[in-house]
Design a protein around this motif. Structure first.
Motif, PDB file in Angstrom:
ATOM      1  N   VAL A 147      12.428 -16.270 -11.658  1.00  0.00           N
ATOM      2  CA  VAL A 147      12.978 -15.636 -12.856  1.00  0.00           C
ATOM      3  C   VAL A 147      14.367 -16.193 -13.115  1.00  0.00           C
ATOM      4  CG1 VAL A 147      13.751 -13.451 -13.860  1.00  0.00           C
ATOM      5  CG2 VAL A 147      11.654 -13.544 -12.489  1.00  0.00           C
ATOM      6  N   ASP A 148      14.554 -16.670 -14.350  1.00  0.00           N
ATOM      7  CA  ASP A 148      15.915 -17.013 -14.765  1.00  0.00           C
ATOM      8  C   ASP A 148      16.191 -16.329 -16.097  1.00  0.00           C
ATOM      9  OD1 ASP A 148      14.719 -18.573 -16.666  1.00  0.00           O
ATOM     10  OD2 ASP A 148      15.197 -20.479 -15.711  1.00  0.00           O
ATOM     11  N   GLU A 149      17.211 -16.778 -16.800  1.00  0.00           N
ATOM     12  CA  GLU A 149      17.649 -16.025 -17.974  1.00  0.00           C
ATOM     13  C   GLU A 149      16.692 -16.155 -19.157  1.00  0.00           C
ATOM     14  OE1 GLU A 149      19.625 -17.497 -15.868  1.00  0.00           O
ATOM     15  OE2 GLU A 149      21.120 -15.983 -15.352  1.00  0.00           O
ATOM     16  N   GLU A 150      15.775 -17.123 -19.113  1.00  0.00           N
ATOM     17  CA  GLU A 150      14.847 -17.297 -20.232  1.00  0.00           C
ATOM     18  C   GLU A 150      13.484 -16.717 -19.875  1.00  0.00           C
ATOM     19  OE1 GLU A 150      14.333 -20.915 -22.974  1.00  0.00           O
ATOM     20  OE2 GLU A 150      15.387 -21.596 -21.201  1.00  0.00           O
ATOM     21  N   TYR A 151      12.915 -15.963 -20.778  1.00  0.00           N
ATOM     22  CA  TYR A 151      11.596 -15.361 -20.554  1.00  0.00           C
ATOM     23  C   TYR A 151      10.550 -16.392 -20.144  1.00  0.00           C
ATOM     24  CZ  TYR A 151      11.396 -10.480 -22.112  1.00  0.00           C
ATOM     25  OH  TYR A 151      11.485  -9.127 -22.190  1.00  0.00           O
ATOM     26  N   ASP A 152       9.917 -16.210 -18.994  1.00  0.00           N
ATOM     27  CA  ASP A 152       8.754 -17.008 -18.572  1.00  0.00           C
ATOM     28  C   ASP A 152       9.040 -18.498 -18.428  1.00  0.00           C
ATOM     29  OD1 ASP A 152       7.220 -14.679 -18.624  1.00  0.00           O
ATOM     30  OD2 ASP A 152       6.585 -14.996 -20.686  1.00  0.00           O
ATOM     31  N   ARG A 153      10.316 -18.867 -18.197  1.00  0.00           N
ATOM     32  CA  ARG A 153      10.635 -20.290 -18.170  1.00  0.00           C
ATOM     33  C   ARG A 153      11.111 -20.810 -16.817  1.00  0.00           C
ATOM     34  NH1 ARG A 153       7.601 -21.227 -21.153  1.00  0.00           N
ATOM     35  NH2 ARG A 153       7.719 -21.616 -23.378  1.00  0.00           N
ATOM     36  N   GLY A 154      11.296 -19.926 -15.832  1.00  0.00           N
ATOM     37  CA  GLY A 154      11.790 -20.372 -14.521  1.00  0.00           C
ATOM     38  C   GLY A 154      10.763 -21.256 -13.818  1.00  0.00           C
ATOM     39  N   ALA A 155      11.196 -21.935 -12.759  1.00  0.00           N
ATOM     40  CA  ALA A 155      10.336 -22.888 -12.036  1.00  0.00           C
ATOM     41  C   ALA A 155       9.023 -22.226 -11.605  1.00  0.00           C
ATOM     42  CB  ALA A 155      11.070 -23.403 -10.810  1.00  0.00           C
ATOM     43  N   ILE A 156       7.933 -22.938 -11.872  1.00  0.00           N
ATOM     44  CA  ILE A 156       6.604 -22.429 -11.504  1.00  0.00           C
ATOM     45  C   ILE A 156       6.379 -22.635 -10.000  1.00  0.00           C
ATOM     46  CG2 ILE A 156       4.124 -22.848 -11.780  1.00  0.00           C
ATOM     47  CD1 ILE A 156       4.729 -23.464 -14.757  1.00  0.00           C
ATOM     48  N   LEU A 157       5.953 -21.565  -9.330  1.00  0.00           N
ATOM     49  CA  LEU A 157       5.701 -21.646  -7.885  1.00  0.00           C
ATOM     50  C   LEU A 157       4.219 -21.786  -7.580  1.00  0.00           C
ATOM     51  CD1 LEU A 157       8.076 -18.821  -6.618  1.00  0.00           C
ATOM     52  CD2 LEU A 157       8.498 -21.294  -6.619  1.00  0.00           C
ATOM     53  N   ALA A 158       3.380 -21.116  -8.367  1.00  0.00           N
ATOM     54  CA  ALA A 158       1.956 -21.104  -8.035  1.00  0.00           C
ATOM     55  C   ALA A 158       1.134 -20.685  -9.235  1.00  0.00           C
ATOM     56  CB  ALA A 158       1.703 -20.126  -6.889  1.00  0.00           C
ATOM     57  N   GLN A 159      -0.082 -21.238  -9.287  1.00  0.00           N
ATOM     58  CA  GLN A 159      -1.009 -20.844 -10.355  1.00  0.00           C
ATOM     59  C   GLN A 159      -2.410 -20.673  -9.782  1.00  0.00           C
ATOM     60  OE1 GLN A 159      -0.176 -23.959 -13.366  1.00  0.00           O
ATOM     61  NE2 GLN A 159       0.849 -22.331 -14.518  1.00  0.00           N
ATOM     62  N   ALA A 160      -3.174 -19.789 -10.411  1.00  0.00           N
ATOM     63  CA  ALA A 160      -4.595 -19.640 -10.094  1.00  0.00           C
ATOM     64  C   ALA A 160      -5.341 -19.759 -11.410  1.00  0.00           C
ATOM     65  CB  ALA A 160      -4.864 -18.292  -9.453  1.00  0.00           C
TER      66      ALA A 160
END
Ligand code: GRF
Length: 201
Positions: free
Chosen positions: A139-152
């Motif tokens: 999580v950073d200051e922009e909605y849904d824009r922080g570094a992606i860690l994992a996806q399914a």
């Protein structure tokens, strides 16, 4: 010592329960606090059923109140699991690289302001893509824009409605979140998973 987690919620709390189940008896991580912006969130009830301290924030925009609770429980990792309001900037700063969010689509598509709940699944279906899924990101200051860690990933099937797709994605969320939290506990901080999880319909 288990990694001390806070989970922030606004509604139902199925991801919270999936995490509590997965961590039951774990020496690696423990949910020590559940925070909500809504006193009537069913998730608070779920937390109490599991014997976890559950707090409804008096003023969810007051970062000092958040930090009093988080620091009071010596929280090391914050998980936003269906927390639908803005997190105060001073909380994001205090937990930089130690706060994750789960989003019900494959970011960077289908994220950003207004992209929550059924809006996400409607947009996915409108776009005609063949896959959707769950994303966990910092999580950073922009909605849904922080570094992606994992996806399914899960398939979008012919005849899917926003509800049927949401249900399939939610199952993926419940599998992915504990994996990421346990990895973070092992590493001492959130770390990216090497491969996307592929899940059947
Ligand atoms: C989940 O789909 C999550 O991805 C989104 O909000 C929903 C929360 O569901 N951010 P629940 O409260 O965990 O059941």
């Amino acid at each position: 010592m288990p990694l001390r987690l806070a989970v922030c919620v606004s509604g139902r709390g199925s991801n919270l329960v999936a995490l509590l189940r997965a961590l039951a008896g774990s020496a690696l991580a423990r949910v020590v606090l559940v925070l909500s912006n809504r006193a009537d969130a069913p998730a608070l009830e779920r937390a109490r059923e599991w014997g976890v301290k559950a707090v409804s924030l008096a003023n969810p925009r007051d970062g000092a109140e958040w930090l009093r609770h988080l620091h009071g429980e010596q929280v090391e990792l914050v998980v936003l699991a269906g927390y639908l309001k803005l997190v105060p900037a001073e909380v994001i700063a205090a937990y930089r690289d130690r706060m994750v969010n789960i989003h019900p689509a494959l970011l960077p598509e289908f994220g950003g302001p207004g992209m929550y709940g059924h809006h996400v699944h409607e947009a996915v279906l409108r776009s005609g893509v063949g896959f959707s899924g769950a994303t966990i990101h910092l999580v950073d200051e922009e909605y849904d824009r922080g570094a992606i860690l994992a996806q399914a990933r899960v398939p979008v099937l012919p005849g899917d409605t926003p509800d049927s797709l949401a249900a399939r994605v939610l199952k993926a969320e419940h599998l992915l979140l504990p994996v990421v939290v346990l990895k973070a506990a092992e590493a001492g901080r959130p770390v990216p998973l090497p491969e996307p999880l592929e899940l059947p319909a």
